[in-house]
Enzyme design. Sequence first.
Site, mmCIF file in Angstrom:
data_model
loop_
_atom_site.group_PDB
_atom_site.id
_atom_site.type_symbol
_atom_site.label_atom_id
_atom_site.label_comp_id
_atom_site.label_asym_id
_atom_site.label_seq_id
_atom_site.Cartn_x
_atom_site.Cartn_y
_atom_site.Cartn_z
ATOM 1 N N SER A 138 0.853 -1.187 0.000
ATOM 2 C CA SER A 138 0.000 0.000 0.000
ATOM 3 C C SER A 138 0.885 1.231 0.000
ATOM 4 O O SER A 138 2.050 1.178 0.424
ATOM 5 C CB SER A 138 -0.889 0.011 1.255
ATOM 6 O OG SER A 138 -1.520 1.263 1.426
ATOM 7 N N TYR A 151 -2.278 0.087 10.551
ATOM 8 C CA TYR A 151 -2.373 -0.374 9.168
ATOM 9 C C TYR A 151 -1.105 -0.035 8.394
ATOM 10 O O TYR A 151 -0.534 -0.891 7.701
ATOM 11 C CB TYR A 151 -3.588 0.252 8.484
ATOM 12 C CG TYR A 151 -3.686 -0.098 7.016
ATOM 13 C CD1 TYR A 151 -4.088 -1.368 6.609
ATOM 14 C CD2 TYR A 151 -3.355 0.837 6.030
ATOM 15 C CE1 TYR A 151 -4.162 -1.699 5.267
ATOM 16 C CE2 TYR A 151 -3.424 0.509 4.686
ATOM 17 C CZ TYR A 151 -3.825 -0.757 4.305
ATOM 18 O OH TYR A 151 -3.883 -1.079 2.980
#
Length: 240
Positions: A138, A151
Site C-alpha cells: 500500500s 495499518y
Amino acid sequence: MSKVVLITGASSGIGEATARRLGAEGHVVVLGARREDRLAATAKAIEADGGTAEVRRLDVTDRRDVAAFADEAAERHGRIDVIVNNAGVMPLSRLEALLVDEWDRMIDVNVRGLLHGIAAALPHFQRQGSGHFVTVASTGAHQVVPTGAVYCATKYAAWAITEGLRLELDPAIRVTTVSPGVVESELADSITDPGAREKMRTYRANSISPDSIAAAISYAMGQPPGVDVNELIIRPAPQR
C-alpha cells in the site's frame, strides 16, 4: 507462456480483478479466500471466458492452511510459478480508540498472512529454480496518516519483508512489491470506528479501479527472465 498463479484474498477487489485479468491472459489461476461462494462465482466467470480457474477456501492466518494451498496446487500442476500475496484488512482507527482486537487482526492477516504465503511457496520455487513473489502492499507503506498507524505499520512491514526476501533470494526467483493508493474495493468496509469511517469516505472520493493494480501485476509477471520489477506504486493522479 501460461503460468500457475496462486492469489490470496481473491474473493473481491484487487484479488478478484487480478484473477480475472490473469485468467483472461491464459494463466491457470488458483483462488484462495474465506468467502468460497465469491470465489466460485469468479471462477465461473473466468471459465466462461475460456480461462482456467480453481478455488479453495483459505485462511491466510493459518500457516498449515496456506502451506496446503500451495502444496495441493503444485501437486496438481507439477509446479507453481507465481504467488500473489494480496489478502489484507484495513479497520482504521485512532490509537486512542484502543481497538486492540482490530490491531491484532491487521497484524495477523497483513503480516503473518504474507509470511505464511512466503513460507508456503518458497520451497517450491527453490526446488524449481524459479518463481515470482508478488506482494500487494500500500502507499501506506510509505506514508503514515491519522487513523492509519497500525495499518501503515503492517504495510511497511510487508514492504520490508518483501524487500528483504528479494535481497536474500537467488536472482532466479523474482520479487515484486505493488503499492496501491486509493482503490475501489470493500477494504474500507471493515472500518468500525465512526470517525475513521467518515474520514475514509472523503479520502476515497478519488479512486482507481482494482484492474489498474491487476494490470501492474500482469506487467511485472510478463517481463522476460532476468528482468525483475522490484516495486510499483500506483495511485489516483489526484492523490497526494
